[in-house]
Design a protein around this motif. Structure first.
Motif, short mmCIF file in Angstrom:
data_model
loop_
_atom_site.label_atom_id
_atom_site.label_comp_id
_atom_site.label_asym_id
_atom_site.label_seq_id
_atom_site.Cartn_x
_atom_site.Cartn_y
_atom_site.Cartn_z
N ILE A 11 0.84 -1.19 0.00
CA ILE A 11 0.00 0.00 0.00
C ILE A 11 0.87 1.24 0.00
CG2 ILE A 11 -1.82 1.26 1.22
CD1 ILE A 11 -2.72 -1.40 0.09
N CYS A 12 0.51 2.21 -0.82
CA CYS A 12 1.23 3.47 -0.85
C CYS A 12 0.95 4.26 0.43
CB CYS A 12 0.80 4.29 -2.07
SG CYS A 12 1.51 5.95 -2.13
N ASN A 13 1.99 4.75 1.05
CA ASN A 13 1.82 5.49 2.31
C ASN A 13 1.19 6.86 2.12
OD1 ASN A 13 3.01 3.42 3.82
ND2 ASN A 13 5.08 4.20 3.43
N CYS A 22 -1.54 3.34 -7.50
CA CYS A 22 -1.18 4.58 -6.82
C CYS A 22 -1.61 5.79 -7.64
CB CYS A 22 0.32 4.60 -6.58
SG CYS A 22 0.93 6.15 -5.87
N LEU A 23 -2.15 6.80 -6.97
CA LEU A 23 -2.63 8.00 -7.65
C LEU A 23 -1.83 9.25 -7.28
CD1 LEU A 23 -6.49 7.47 -7.28
CD2 LEU A 23 -5.15 7.27 -9.37
N CYS A 24 -0.71 9.06 -6.66
CA CYS A 24 0.09 10.21 -6.22
C CYS A 24 0.49 11.12 -7.37
CB CYS A 24 1.33 9.73 -5.47
SG CYS A 24 0.98 8.99 -3.85
#
Length: 249
Positions: A11-13, A22-24
């Motif tokens: 999981i992306c932090n 991931c949507l960063c």
């Protein structure tokens, strides 16, 4: 001591989504400020849905308060930064018993300046749930909404319960089917609403929709196509066949 599962999803932090989705890269570097305080009441079942879009709003907008529950309480009205006396609207389609004004009509009626204050903070209440649960939540919250003087608003397009719903974006990707024509996800509904009432609404709407589109695109890569189950239908037909022949003899 057991070794950690190598296949466990990472999981992306930052965005709290699985690494492959991931949507960063599309989320705003800084939370977008708005004059509108968004209070989202989401049904406990919906909050656990893997395709729920509400977290995208909290990762994109500065003034978002998320509350898990099945009905609005008095304490929820002042859960955000706005004062209890701030003008309040809640986003939900119109019905014969509870008509709503469109967001465009709301803006043209100049309700934001009803107290003679230029652009006072506005409270927007959104119900995040399935269509069936959302109707129940609004009905259970009517007393609190009435006491808060909340105005019911809807998107300009409206909904049509006589028409089956499509995907979030019919012309692009199929992700989660909506129950009726005109229904949209929570992110899209808030984006369209802010697009009409915020001073920089068009830019805010564009940014939110771009995040939603990217989520849909990434998620679609893991969707399994829906296929009919002819074997089950054939088996059912075969089971019925002897009965029909015996009755005909």
């Amino acid at each position: 001591m057991e070794e950690p599962d190598a296949n466990r999803r990472r999981i992306c932090n930052s965005c709290d989504r699985p690494k492959p989705m991931c949507l960063c890269h599309v989320l705003p570097a800084d939370l977008i400020p708005t004059r509108t305080e968004i209070v989202i009441l989401h049904h406990p079942h919906e909050s656990r849905h893997k395709l729920n879009t509400t977290p995208l709003l909290a990762k994109s907008l500065r003034h978002v308060t998320r509350i898990s529950g099945r009905r609005l309480r008095h304490r929820h009205i002042s859960a955000g930064e706005t004062s209890p006396s701030s003008p309040t609207i809640y986003l939900f389609p119109s019905s014969p018993s509870s008509p709503a004004v469109t967001v465009s009509e709301f803006k043209s009626l100049n309700l934001l300046n009803h107290q003679g204050i230029s652009n006072p903070p506005l409270r927007l209440i959104v119900f995040d749930a399935t269509w069936k649960h959302a109707k129940e939540m609004v009905s259970a919250s009517e007393e609190v909404l009435r006491e808060a003087g909340a105005v019911r608003v809807c998107l300009d397009a409206g909904i049509d319960e006589s028409v089956s719903g499509g995907s979030i974006y019919d012309s692009e990707l199929v992700l989660r089917m909506e129950p009726f024509g005109g229904c949209v996800s929570t992110v899209e509904a808030v984006a369209r609403c802010l697009g009409a009432i915020e001073p920089d609404g068009e830019e805010i709407e564009r940014k939110l929709i771009s995040v939603l589109k990217e989520m849909v695109r990434l998620q679609s890569e893991y969707l399994k196509p829906m296929k009919p189950r002819p074997k089950l239908l054939k088996k059912k037909f075969q089971n019925q066949q002897p009965v029909e022949e015996e009755e005909g003899e």
